[in-house]
Structure formats: C-alpha cells, structure tokens
Design a protein around this motif. Structure first.
Motif, short mmCIF file in Angstrom:
data_model
loop_
_atom_site.label_atom_id
_atom_site.label_comp_id
_atom_site.label_asym_id
_atom_site.label_seq_id
_atom_site.Cartn_x
_atom_site.Cartn_y
_atom_site.Cartn_z
N TYR A 188 8.40 8.36 1.33
CA TYR A 188 8.31 9.00 0.03
C TYR A 188 7.63 8.07 -0.96
CZ TYR A 188 11.20 12.63 1.90
OH TYR A 188 11.65 13.68 2.65
N THR A 189 6.81 8.67 -1.81
CA THR A 189 6.13 7.86 -2.81
C THR A 189 6.19 8.59 -4.14
OG1 THR A 189 4.13 6.60 -3.23
CG2 THR A 189 3.81 8.83 -2.41
N SER A 190 5.68 7.96 -5.19
CA SER A 190 5.69 8.62 -6.49
C SER A 190 4.44 9.46 -6.65
CB SER A 190 5.72 7.57 -7.59
OG SER A 190 6.91 6.86 -7.54
N ILE A 194 5.08 1.38 2.30
CA ILE A 194 4.05 1.66 3.31
C ILE A 194 3.43 0.37 3.87
CG2 ILE A 194 2.13 1.94 1.67
CD1 ILE A 194 2.64 4.04 4.84
N THR A 195 3.26 -0.65 3.04
CA THR A 195 2.64 -1.87 3.55
C THR A 195 3.46 -2.46 4.70
OG1 THR A 195 1.71 -2.28 1.38
CG2 THR A 195 1.68 -4.13 2.90
N GLY A 196 4.77 -2.38 4.57
CA GLY A 196 5.64 -2.87 5.64
C GLY A 196 5.47 -2.05 6.92
N THR A 216 -4.68 -9.47 -0.02
CA THR A 216 -3.82 -8.96 -1.09
C THR A 216 -3.83 -7.44 -1.09
OG1 THR A 216 -5.55 -8.88 -2.78
CG2 THR A 216 -4.34 -10.95 -2.56
N VAL A 217 -2.79 -6.87 -1.65
CA VAL A 217 -2.65 -5.42 -1.71
C VAL A 217 -1.70 -5.03 -2.83
CG1 VAL A 217 -0.79 -5.51 0.03
CG2 VAL A 217 -1.91 -3.32 -0.46
N GLY A 218 -1.89 -3.85 -3.37
CA GLY A 218 -0.91 -3.28 -4.29
C GLY A 218 -1.42 -3.04 -5.68
N GLU A 219 -2.33 -3.88 -6.15
CA GLU A 219 -2.87 -3.73 -7.49
C GLU A 219 -4.13 -4.58 -7.58
OE1 GLU A 219 -0.24 -5.60 -10.37
OE2 GLU A 219 0.60 -6.78 -8.74
N TRP A 246 -7.79 -2.21 -0.77
CA TRP A 246 -7.35 -1.03 -1.53
C TRP A 246 -6.96 0.08 -0.56
CZ3 TRP A 246 -8.33 4.09 -1.42
CH2 TRP A 246 -7.73 4.86 -2.43
N TRP A 247 -5.77 0.59 -0.77
CA TRP A 247 -5.31 1.76 -0.01
C TRP A 247 -4.05 2.28 -0.65
CZ3 TRP A 247 -0.98 1.25 3.66
CH2 TRP A 247 -0.43 -0.05 3.70
N GLN A 248 -3.45 3.31 -0.08
CA GLN A 248 -2.28 3.96 -0.67
C GLN A 248 -1.32 4.43 0.42
OE1 GLN A 248 -4.51 7.29 -2.39
NE2 GLN A 248 -4.16 6.41 -4.42
N THR A 249 -0.12 4.80 -0.01
CA THR A 249 0.83 5.41 0.93
C THR A 249 0.15 6.57 1.65
OG1 THR A 249 2.58 4.86 -0.64
CG2 THR A 249 3.13 6.43 1.10
N GLU A 250 -0.60 7.35 0.90
CA GLU A 250 -1.25 8.54 1.47
C GLU A 250 -2.34 8.19 2.47
OE1 GLU A 250 -0.71 7.87 -1.65
OE2 GLU A 250 -0.13 9.63 -2.82
N THR A 251 -3.02 7.06 2.28
CA THR A 251 -4.14 6.77 3.17
C THR A 251 -3.66 6.12 4.48
OG1 THR A 251 -4.66 4.54 2.37
CG2 THR A 251 -5.65 6.40 1.16
N THR A 259 -14.69 -1.48 -7.88
CA THR A 259 -13.68 -2.16 -8.70
C THR A 259 -12.68 -1.12 -9.15
OG1 THR A 259 -15.35 -3.70 -9.49
CG2 THR A 259 -13.31 -3.58 -10.76
N ILE A 260 -11.41 -1.36 -8.85
CA ILE A 260 -10.36 -0.40 -9.20
C ILE A 260 -9.90 -0.68 -10.63
CG2 ILE A 260 -8.07 0.47 -8.59
CD1 ILE A 260 -10.12 0.96 -6.36
N LEU A 261 -9.82 0.38 -11.45
CA LEU A 261 -9.42 0.20 -12.85
C LEU A 261 -7.94 0.52 -13.07
CD1 LEU A 261 -12.51 2.00 -14.41
CD2 LEU A 261 -12.14 -0.46 -14.29
N GLY A 262 -7.29 1.17 -12.12
CA GLY A 262 -5.88 1.52 -12.31
C GLY A 262 -5.68 3.01 -12.18
N ARG A 263 -4.43 3.44 -12.35
CA ARG A 263 -4.12 4.86 -12.16
C ARG A 263 -4.63 5.69 -13.33
NH1 ARG A 263 -2.65 6.35 -7.21
NH2 ARG A 263 -1.85 8.23 -8.22
N VAL A 264 -5.00 6.90 -13.05
CA VAL A 264 -5.44 7.81 -14.12
C VAL A 264 -4.55 9.04 -14.22
CG1 VAL A 264 -7.84 7.10 -13.99
CG2 VAL A 264 -7.04 9.00 -12.58
C1 6R9 Z 1 -0.67 0.13 -0.31
C2 6R9 Z 1 -0.06 0.55 -1.59
C3 6R9 Z 1 -1.17 2.76 -4.17
C4 6R9 Z 1 -1.82 2.37 -5.49
C5 6R9 Z 1 -3.29 2.72 -5.55
C6 6R9 Z 1 -3.78 1.71 -6.57
C7 6R9 Z 1 -2.96 0.47 -6.28
C8 6R9 Z 1 -3.33 -0.69 -4.07
C9 6R9 Z 1 -4.98 -2.01 -4.57
C10 6R9 Z 1 -4.67 -1.25 -5.71
C11 6R9 Z 1 -6.36 -2.27 -6.89
C12 6R9 Z 1 -6.06 -2.97 -4.67
N1 6R9 Z 1 -3.63 -0.44 -5.37
N2 6R9 Z 1 -4.13 -1.64 -3.58
N3 6R9 Z 1 -5.36 -1.38 -6.86
N4 6R9 Z 1 -6.72 -3.04 -5.86
N5 6R9 Z 1 -6.41 -3.76 -3.66
O1 6R9 Z 1 0.04 -0.23 -2.52
O2 6R9 Z 1 0.35 1.86 -1.66
O3 6R9 Z 1 2.41 2.01 -3.14
O4 6R9 Z 1 1.06 4.05 -2.50
O5 6R9 Z 1 0.18 2.36 -4.14
O6 6R9 Z 1 -1.76 0.96 -5.66
O7 6R9 Z 1 -3.50 2.16 -7.86
O8 6R9 Z 1 -3.48 4.05 -5.94
P1 6R9 Z 1 1.08 2.61 -2.85
#
Ligand code: 6R9
Length: 647
Positions: A264-266, A311-313, A386-389, A414-419, A513-518
């Motif tokens: 489950y994710t947000s 998900i990373t775990g 690195t991962v997560g932000e 960069w990736w997500q729970t969904e990917t 370059t990831i800017l953050g959530r929208v």
């Molecule tokens: C794996 C994970 C996903 C959201 C994603 C984005 C942010 C993840 C990132 C990153 C910039 C990176 N995010 N990796 N932003 N650079 N390398 O974190 O999954 O918990 O679902 O979060 O995290 O905003 O949309 P999850």
C-alpha cells in the motif's frame, strides 16, 4: 490527473556539471553499451535480457503481449525458487543473509539455511490453511523472520502484504480489510532506537475491526520479558518453525502475471492505494536493474538501508539481490540513527561492496561531519546508490568524496512503489553522472515531460513526468486499467502513458531532473504521505474545522507542516495540538506526526473556494510568495506567515 492550477515550476537551480564514469569501475561493470543497444534494435523484445536472468518452470515465448498489456504471459515460475533453490548447487554454503539487530546482535544464514527455514515456514503456513492466492499480512520490523515469511508465501503462491511496523493498529486493520486478508504474521514488538515498542494486542485490535476471521502467527522479537499471551487462533512462529523443520514444500509454479505481493502506498485519495506486483515481470525487472544499475554480483556483500516494509525493501533487499544470489546485509533500524559511526563500522566489518541509501540519511551524515566515515576503512565499496527523493548536488558530492573516495559511481535512482523497480537512472560504467539529476530513462523506457494539455514541452522546461512505454515491473492495476492498445486519452501524441505525479525537467540529452510531487501527495524524508489522508485525520479531531497539509523546510530539515483552522476563536490550542498528534498516531502511526502544527483563523482560498496549498507550501519553505491575486482572502497571508515563523 493533471492538477495544473497549484503547480509552479522552479527552474532556477539547474544541475551542475557532469562527472565522468570512474574507469576502474567501467572495466568490470555488469553491462556494456553494446548489450544495451539491443533495446534500440529490438524494442520491447530486448527485455528478454531481464527475463533470461530468471529460472522458469515453463519458459515464456512472448516477452510482452501488447494487446493484454502482460509481460512474459505464457511463462511460469516461482519467486522463492529464483531467490533460493537455484543457487543451492553453486553456493549453498555462501551467506545469503547477515542481519545486524538493534541490540547489537548478528545472525547469519547461508543459502541452504535460509532455504530450509523458508520451507519450514511454508509448510507451517500450509498447515494453518494458507492456500495459493490467499493474502497473508506481515507486520514486523526488519528481522530475518520477515524476509523468510515473504519467501515462504511466495513458495506456496500466497500473496504477501507487508505493512510497515510503524503503522498503527487501525492503519493495519484498514489494509487487511481492503485486501480481505485472513492471515496475519506479526511480531510481539520491535526496537526503535534501542527502546522496545510493544505490538501485543495488535492482533486483537485488528480482529475487532474486521469482518473476516484472522489466524495469527506471532514472532518473538522482544524476548522473554515481553511474553505475548497467545489467544485462540494465535500460533507461535518459533513453534511453527520447529514443528516443520526438515520438511520440504514443492514450490507452486505461478503464471508470470499472477500476483506476487500487494503493497500500500499514498495516493491522491484519502484511502491507502493498493499496488499489486506480478511474479514474472516484477521479478525480471528487479533482477535486471539489480544487475545493470546496482551492479550486484553473487560475490558481493550488499547493504540497502531501507525498511523491508516499503517498496525499496521488497525490490532491492529481497527480490532483486537474492534473485542474483548475492549476500544481503540486513540492518534493523534507520540508516542515520546513532551511534554516528554505526553505518561505517558495518561497512568496514562486513567489507560491503554496494551501499544503497537515501538522501535524507546522507544529509544527516553530512551534518554530523566527515570525521565519522573517515575513521573507517570504506575501500571495499564499489558503488553507491540513492533513492526516495532528489539529492542536492552538494549532498551528492559529499557522498561521492567522503564515502566513495571519488572512485565509486553514484546512481540516483528514480522510481516508485507503482513502478516496482528503477525507471530513470544512469547506468554505472556507461553513463556520465550529473549530481542532482537522476539521469536518462533506462534503455527501453521513454520518459517525457508534458504540460497541462498533455503536449510534450521543450527541453529544459518544467512539466509533468509521464512514462510512455510499458515496463516489466508495472503493477497489475496498470495493465488492467490501461490496456496498451487503447489510448488513455491523457496524452494527445501517444498511445498510452502513465502519469507519475512528479514534476520534472529534461535537458537536451535526455537527463531528467525531478522537481518533486505535483499531486496531493508529499514526499518527506523519502516517504510518501497522502495529504488528503493526513488532512482527514486532522479534520476528524473535534474542534478542527479545516486543515491543509504541505511539506515545509525550517532551514535544516524537510518536514510535514499541518495548517489547521479551529472552529471557535476561543480554542485551547495546546489541547488541540495534543489531540491532533494523538489522532495521527492512532490512525496512521507516529512516523506521520506533523513536524509543525500552525493554527490559523482561515486557510487561504482561491475565488473558487479551493485551498491554495501552493501558497502554504511557499510559506512553509520560507520562499518568496508567488502570485496571490487569485486569493479570496489575501488578508490572512501575513497572519499565516508570522504564525509559521513563530511556531
Ligand atoms: C522508491 C520510492 C516515490 C516518489 C516519487 C518521487 C520520489 C523517488 C527519487 C525521487 C527524486 C529520486 N523519488 N526516487 N525523487 N529523485 N531518485 O521511493 O517509492 O515511496 O512510492 O515514492 O519518491 O517523488 O514519485 P515511493
């Protein structure tokens, strides 16, 4: 889906210069540019390279069925066989798992030992009635029993649903109700920074809130002083393991498209969002990216500091690395928890080759100072990830120099729970790195940045990040909802697209370059929080009329800022504040506790009555305020600003 109005792009801070691939690394890297060219030449069929990393009970003939949006559709396999059995011939006595517990314990399992435990627990779960397709909920800290139970479920074709141990009983019950899960494997508690947190009674509380009967297995984590009184339909994990020691369970062959687990994710609704990953596509994706991006080899010792509950775990502690037959170092507790030398000590002690961690943790290490890593011999390290932000360029540099000694590539993945697995990152040994920028989309993946209308924007212009090609780790929900051949209607120029919810900029060379959530989700310390979920908990507190949650920055740390509007002027703010903390703790978990609660007489609203979160976010970050002309109540802005600063 494109929530345009509130989204403003900041493009001032464009990335610093590129860093070349360290040559010594490139010489030994797992993948070469030549291999990756297959993606250009063969298109989707090149994902065969991922499928071929696995052992199949029934080999697939089709890589991707575009009509059904299914990966390796005619293949059958079992994930526990891929993570364990197939390694036994060559490395049964190699360490599969080294666990470092919160109390300083170390436990080691070879591939053979791990496989025996997984078989015994699989037999035990069967005896309790678990069948193929049943959802088994797991609720534990990072202990070997969690990993064993995940693989035991996979062995018998049960679907695991791990719920992070920091979630409250209520949050656990909501998830079990959603998935109609009748089995719970829970620990008696966990240690957080050395203190015991009890989970006793959790099963009872959960049961009270559910319609279905629940069979529970209790794992002893806290030791003899914290005996968990077993009730009816509650079993001891230790007993289960002892009773079935030596038994073997035939692995259940699963269709590649069968579900392996739920998580489950947000999402953008107040409810937790269920994501279902498949057995074949997901496993191929995580194995391939563990091989190509994390450069994992069987002889490595690999450390990922994520919690198994996220998900990373799942992808990069359990499935990807174990599918490749490496040695996984599992650490209970957070990467940046004291003592300040702990992580470096572990890297030296176990001669760790690969470290995969979060920007938040590195920011803390940087604050503590380079003298801590410098005390240790970190020369065993070959790759950092690195991962997560997003990772700021200076934090990237610090990691590169003070941990990697300028010789280890850093992959910003960069990736997500969904990917399910990585989608955007450099490939170490192949791509130049750019601090602050995740990198190009992986070969075979097309990432585009589009505007509100769905049209692709020019390079170096901000917009919404979309993925326009399917990928093996895509969740079942996406295959089911968005048949590949049908147009989703979101992007005028493409057949299909997955909108990620992130803002991004792509440069001329395709680096993203990831800017953050929208969307209505915030990302704080690499963790996703649905603002609606938090807001509805806060509004549920008696005495609160309205609330808005945004991420904020106090000059040192990112945090969750909650703006709340009491329903009377004479409110007792101290009591309300306590009530809000209490509500968040019981309904979600203490990890989601707001860092700031700011009371305001009104929330800023647009003329159409929408809360202007962008403005609150600017205030919470101490930014220059953007255009406020659309506000219906501009007079509250100054008041909110001073309340934020003084709070
Ligand atoms: C794996 C994970 C996903 C959201 C994603 C984005 C942010 C993840 C990132 C990153 C910039 C990176 N995010 N990796 N932003 N650079 N390398 O974190 O999954 O918990 O679902 O979060 O995290 O905003 O949309 P999850």
């Amino acid at each position: 889906m494109l929530g345009g109005e509130e989204f403003e792009i900041e493009t001032e801070e464009l990335p610093a210069d590129r860093v070349a691939v360290p040559e010594s690394f490139a010489e030994q890297a797992n993948v070469t540019p030549g291999q990756l060219r297959r993606f250009t030449e063969e298109g989707v069929d090149a994902w065969e390279m991922a499928g071929d990393l696995l052992t199949w009970d029934r080999p697939y003939r089709t890589v991707f069925d575009a009509e059904a949006c299914d990966w390796f559709p005619d293949g059958q396999l079992n994930a526990s066989v891929n993570c364990l059995d197939r390694h036994l011939d060559e490395r049964k006595n190699q360490r599969a798992l080294v666990w470092e517990g919160q109390l300083g314990e170390t436990r080691t399992d070879t591939y053979l030992e791990l496989s025996r435990k997984v078989n015994a627990v699989a037999a035990g779960l069967r005896e309790l009635g678990v069948e193929e397709g049943d959802v088994v909920t797991l609720h534990m800290p990072v202990i070997p029993e969690l990993l064993v139970t995940m693989l035991a479920c996979a062995r018998i074709g049960a679907v695991h649903a791990v719920v992070y141990a920091g979630f409250s009983a209520e949050a656990l019950a909501t998830r079990m109700a959603e998935s109609n899960s009748s089995y719970l494997v829970v620990s008696d508690g966990y240690y957080r920074r050395g203190d015991a947190v009890s989970l006793t009674n959790r099963a009872e509380t959960v049961r009270a809130g559910l319609d279905q009967d629940v069979t529970t297995v209790v794992v002893d984590r806290l030791g003899d002083n914290h005996q968990y009184p077993l009730g009816a339909d509650e079993h001891q994990y230790r007993r289960l393991l002892a009773d079935h020691r030596g038994e073997t369970v035939d692995p259940v062959p699963r269709d590649a498209t069968d579900e392996l687990f739920l998580i489950y994710t947000s999402g953008t609704t107040g409810e937790p969002k269920r994501v279902t990953h498949t057995t074949g596509g997901y496993l191929a994706h995580t194995a391939w990216t563990s091989h190509a991006v994390l450069d994992i080899e069987p002889s490595d010792t690999y450390l990922c500091t994520a919690d198994l509950g996220w998900i990373t775990g799942h992808s990069y502690i359990v499935y990807g690395p174990l599918a490749l037959g490496t040695t996984v170092l599992l650490r209970e507790g957070e990467a940046d928890q004291p003592p300040r030398t702990k992580l470096w000590e572990l890297i030296e002690k176990h001669a760790v080759d690969i470290l995969y961690t979060s920007p938040t943790a590195i920011r803390t290490f940087m604050k503590w100072g380079e003298e801590y890593p410098e005390e240790y011999d970190l020369s065993s390290l070959r790759l950092l990830g690195t991962v997560g932000e997003p990772i700021n360029p200076d934090v990237w540099q610090w990691l590169y120099e003070h941990v990697g000694g300028g010789e280890c590539p850093v992959v910003d993945t960069w990736w997500q729970t969904e990917t399910g697995g990585h989608l955007i990152t450099t490939i170490p040994g192949v791509d130049e790195m750019q601090p602050g920028t995740a990198g190009p989309a992986l070969p075979g993946i097309e990432a585009t940045v589009v505007d509100e209308t769905g049209a692709e924007v020019d390079p170096n212009t901000g917009g919404y990040l979309a993925i326009e090609t399917p990928w093996p780790g895509m969740p079942r929900e996406l295959s089911e909802e968005t048949r590949w051949a049908e147009t989703s209607g979101v992007l005028p120029d493409s057949e299909w697209a997955y909108m990620t919810g992130d803002g991004a900029v792509v440069d001329d060379e395709g680096y993203v370059t990831i800017l953050g959530r929208v969307d209505d989700v915030i990302n704080v310390s690499g963790r996703r929080y649905g603002t609606l979920e938090l807001e509805s908990v806060i509004v549920g507190v008696e005495g609160i009329a309205e609330a808005a949650v945004v991420s904020g920055y106090d000059g040192r740390d990112q945090g969750i800022y909650a703006y709340a509007n009491p329903d009377t002027d004479a409110a007792d703010e101290l009591a309300l504040r306590e009530a809000i903390y209490q509500a968040v703790e019981t309904q979600i978990g203490s990890f989601a506790r707001p860092d700031r609660i700011v009371f305001t007489p009104e929330l800023p609203k647009t003329s159409s009555g929408k809360i202007m979160r962008r403005l609150l976010s600017d205030i919470a970050h101490g930014n220059e305020l953007g255009d406020t002309s659309a506000l219906r109540n501009p007079e509250v802005v100054g008041e909110i600003e001073s309340a934020t600063q003084s709070d």
